[in-house]
Enzyme design. Sequence first.
Site, PDB file in Angstrom:
ATOM      1  N   HIS A 227       6.087  10.496  -3.628  1.00 35.73           N
ATOM      2  CA  HIS A 227       6.838   9.363  -3.048  1.00 35.73           C
ATOM      3  C   HIS A 227       7.001   9.636  -1.551  1.00 35.73           C
ATOM      4  CE1 HIS A 227       9.286   5.905  -2.918  1.00 35.73           C
ATOM      5  NE2 HIS A 227      10.402   6.323  -3.478  1.00 35.73           N
ATOM      6  N   HIS A 268      -3.522   1.961  -0.952  1.00 37.80           N
ATOM      7  CA  HIS A 268      -2.215   1.375  -1.235  1.00 37.80           C
ATOM      8  C   HIS A 268      -2.204   0.767  -2.623  1.00 37.80           C
ATOM      9  CE1 HIS A 268       1.468  -0.996  -0.612  1.00 37.80           C
ATOM     10  NE2 HIS A 268       1.736  -0.070   0.301  1.00 37.80           N
ATOM     11  N   ARG A 277       2.235  -2.282   8.906  1.00 29.28           N
ATOM     12  CA  ARG A 277       3.104  -1.259   9.501  1.00 29.28           C
ATOM     13  C   ARG A 277       2.256  -0.181  10.169  1.00 29.28           C
ATOM     14  NH1 ARG A 277       6.514   0.403   4.381  1.00 29.28           N
ATOM     15  NH2 ARG A 277       4.379   0.392   3.582  1.00 29.28           N
ATOM     16  N   ASP A 323       1.610   5.581   6.431  1.00 30.71           N
ATOM     17  CA  ASP A 323       1.825   6.988   6.759  1.00 30.71           C
ATOM     18  C   ASP A 323       0.817   7.553   7.755  1.00 30.71           C
ATOM     19  OD1 ASP A 323       4.078   7.228   5.244  1.00 30.71           O
ATOM     20  OD2 ASP A 323       3.007   7.826   3.442  1.00 30.71           O
ATOM     21  N   ARG A 349      15.698   4.027   4.776  1.00 32.94           N
ATOM     22  CA  ARG A 349      15.930   3.388   3.471  1.00 32.94           C
ATOM     23  C   ARG A 349      17.409   3.271   3.103  1.00 32.94           C
ATOM     24  NH1 ARG A 349      11.059   2.755   0.353  1.00 32.94           N
ATOM     25  NH2 ARG A 349       9.809   1.804   1.999  1.00 32.94           N
TER      26      ARG A 349
HETATM   27  N1  CMX Z   1      -8.026   9.310  -1.217  1.00 28.11           N
HETATM   28  C1  CMX Z   1      -8.614   9.713  -2.370  1.00 28.11           C
HETATM   29  N2  CMX Z   1      -8.612   8.991  -3.522  1.00 28.11           N
HETATM   30  C2  CMX Z   1      -8.025   7.791  -3.465  1.00 28.11           C
HETATM   31  C3  CMX Z   1      -7.410   7.294  -2.301  1.00 28.11           C
HETATM   32  C4  CMX Z   1      -7.422   8.109  -1.144  1.00 28.11           C
HETATM   33  N3  CMX Z   1      -6.841   7.737  -0.004  1.00 28.11           N
HETATM   34  N4  CMX Z   1      -6.900   6.071  -2.565  1.00 28.11           N
HETATM   35  C5  CMX Z   1      -7.158   5.814  -3.864  1.00 28.11           C
HETATM   36  N5  CMX Z   1      -7.828   6.851  -4.408  1.00 28.11           N
HETATM   37  C6  CMX Z   1      -8.259   7.008  -5.814  1.00 28.11           C
HETATM   38  C7  CMX Z   1      -7.028   7.050  -6.710  1.00 28.11           C
HETATM   39  O1  CMX Z   1      -6.479   8.361  -6.789  1.00 28.11           O
HETATM   40  C8  CMX Z   1      -7.571   6.556  -8.032  1.00 28.11           C
HETATM   41  O2  CMX Z   1      -8.283   7.612  -8.627  1.00 28.11           O
HETATM   42  P1  CMX Z   1      -8.287   7.809 -10.248  1.00 28.11           P
HETATM   43  O3  CMX Z   1      -8.809   6.537 -10.803  1.00 28.11           O
HETATM   44  O4  CMX Z   1      -9.171   8.996 -10.424  1.00 28.11           O
HETATM   45  O5  CMX Z   1      -6.847   8.051 -10.624  1.00 28.11           O
HETATM   46  C9  CMX Z   1      -8.585   5.509  -7.580  1.00 28.11           C
HETATM   47  O6  CMX Z   1      -8.939   5.834  -6.224  1.00 28.11           O
HETATM   48  C10 CMX Z   1      -8.063   4.094  -7.613  1.00 28.11           C
HETATM   49  O7  CMX Z   1      -6.845   4.045  -6.862  1.00 28.11           O
HETATM   50  P2  CMX Z   1      -6.240   2.667  -6.376  1.00 28.11           P
HETATM   51  O8  CMX Z   1      -6.094   1.773  -7.573  1.00 28.11           O
HETATM   52  O9  CMX Z   1      -7.056   2.156  -5.236  1.00 28.11           O
HETATM   53  O10 CMX Z   1      -4.815   3.088  -5.778  1.00 28.11           O
HETATM   54  P3  CMX Z   1      -3.536   3.654  -6.544  1.00 28.11           P
HETATM   55  O11 CMX Z   1      -2.548   2.550  -6.684  1.00 28.11           O
HETATM   56  O12 CMX Z   1      -3.886   4.423  -7.769  1.00 28.11           O
HETATM   57  O13 CMX Z   1      -2.998   4.729  -5.484  1.00 28.11           O
HETATM   58  C11 CMX Z   1      -2.192   5.616  -3.425  1.00 28.11           C
HETATM   59  C12 CMX Z   1      -2.401   4.340  -4.264  1.00 28.11           C
HETATM   60  C13 CMX Z   1      -1.454   5.243  -2.150  1.00 28.11           C
HETATM   61  C14 CMX Z   1      -1.319   6.627  -4.236  1.00 28.11           C
HETATM   62  C15 CMX Z   1      -3.564   6.238  -3.102  1.00 28.11           C
HETATM   63  O14 CMX Z   1      -4.303   5.335  -2.318  1.00 28.11           O
HETATM   64  C16 CMX Z   1      -3.499   7.595  -2.409  1.00 28.11           C
HETATM   65  O15 CMX Z   1      -3.365   8.624  -3.082  1.00 28.11           O
HETATM   66  N6  CMX Z   1      -3.565   7.639  -1.037  1.00 28.11           N
HETATM   67  C17 CMX Z   1      -3.503   8.887  -0.298  1.00 28.11           C
HETATM   68  C18 CMX Z   1      -2.071   9.392  -0.211  1.00 28.11           C
HETATM   69  C19 CMX Z   1      -1.236   8.538   0.732  1.00 28.11           C
HETATM   70  O16 CMX Z   1      -1.645   8.207   1.841  1.00 28.11           O
HETATM   71  N7  CMX Z   1      -0.026   8.160   0.269  1.00 28.11           N
HETATM   72  C20 CMX Z   1       0.878   7.325   1.085  1.00 28.11           C
HETATM   73  C21 CMX Z   1       1.072   5.931   0.470  1.00 28.11           C
HETATM   74  C22 CMX Z   1       1.854   5.063   1.436  1.00 28.11           C
HETATM   75  C23 CMX Z   1       2.381   3.799   0.813  1.00 28.11           C
HETATM   76  O17 CMX Z   1       2.447   3.718  -0.444  1.00 28.11           O
HETATM   77  O18 CMX Z   1       2.803   2.884   1.576  1.00 28.11           O
END
Ligand code: CMX
Length: 388
Positions: A227, A268, A277, A323, A349
């Site tokens: 989170h 996302h 943002r 981020d 928040r």
């Molecule tokens: N890097 C690597 N893999 C990624 C990715 C990334 N930036 N974005 C998505 N994926 C992967 C997911 O882990 C998922 O893999 P699995 O099917 O093996 O589980 C697949 O692609 C599909 O994911 P998605 O449906 O596109 O996105 P999710 O809703 O599952 O995940 C998020 C969203 C943000 C957790 C993911 O994009 C991620 O891990 N990003 C990197 C971490 C990050 O920057 N987090 C900050 C989020 C900020 C915010 O929420 O505003």
Amino acid sequence: MTNEDVLCEVTENHLNTGLRGIPVGTCKTSFVTPTEGVHYCGYPIRELVDFSPEDIIYLLFNKELPTPEQSAEFKSELTARANVPSGLENVFASLPKNGHPMDWLSVGIHTLGMYDTTGNWMDDALNLVARMPRLMGLIYRYREGREANIPNDDTSKSLVERFVDTLDLPNVNKEKMTRVVSTYLVLHMDHGGGNLSTFTGKSIASGKATVYSAIAGAMNALSGPLHGRANQSCLEFVLKVGTSEEDEVEKFVRNELSEGRPVFGFGHAVLSVEDPRATAQFELGEKICPDDENFKIIKALRKVAPKVLSENKKIRNPNANVDIASGALLYHVGLEDPTYYTTFFGWARVAGIGAQIVDERVNMRSGKGVPIYRPKYFPEGQNLRHIE
Ligand code: CMX
């Protein structure tokens, strides 16, 4: 429709999924759309970037932007609520300095609650909003052993100026720091009703625990690496990239993916485009630090990573999220330790979660408030139609 009808629409596939997508309520302060991202009280975030944090706090609590007179009056009201009890410093003096700043934040909020709870939802939420800048500055000062000569809290100043003054770092441009932190707060104040920390805060408050207990609990939820702590991980990731050469950045990104690590700052759960943002922070960076090395790295990542991530069709949104840029900007203005970054997220928040708690406790259901949270769990293997 009865609860039983609703249960009939829930299938086995919905169970043990962290309530993903299951409707549980309405939210008056904000919602998120796939193309415009978060909206506060109906305004897309890109229209709110240049407002002061105080005006956005007013918006979240009152559901309308203030007139200039209301804005001035609200700032005076926050000044009147700003006084932090001196006992907080005694508690901070006794905490382990290697404890994570999010744990300090949670303890700090609880401590304020022990001194200050009035029992009035709105008063407690606004009092906490008004006391956050000093609390944040004191976390830094005590955790880093800089408890001598802390400047007095000039409560007539803006929220962010009070933080910057309390922090009182040498050799920094205070005006730039104020600008970056103000933008950060505006962009992070709220994000719908169902994100983990907001949901946690509202559920704690639904049992009529205090605002302080509810928001301390929300901060504990925010502290997790899945989170709020992604915000800290993202700057750590940028520092690890270490070059703005696009070919090198591309190699780095491919290597992270092949090692099974996420490319931080991209992707996302709801948005299908670059998060507005992130766009706003890139625009701010172009104005204040176009030649900063980390800023150049995130610009290279912004070009290269979406191209590489798009090769994996499972990734729904390969674009930059909020981020990607916040850490580089905070770093540029002298806030160089990413361990603290989630506390800024938490600070922001407090306003959104506080406003949502007030809505659920005193405004919803014609003033009766949302009842105590009680989702249903089945015994493992139990038929969905079984009613307790
Ligand atoms: N890097 C690597 N893999 C990624 C990715 C990334 N930036 N974005 C998505 N994926 C992967 C997911 O882990 C998922 O893999 P699995 O099917 O093996 O589980 C697949 O692609 C599909 O994911 P998605 O449906 O596109 O996105 P999710 O809703 O599952 O995940 C998020 C969203 C943000 C957790 C993911 O994009 C991620 O891990 N990003 C990197 C971490 C990050 O920057 N987090 C900050 C989020 C900020 C915010 O929420 O505003």
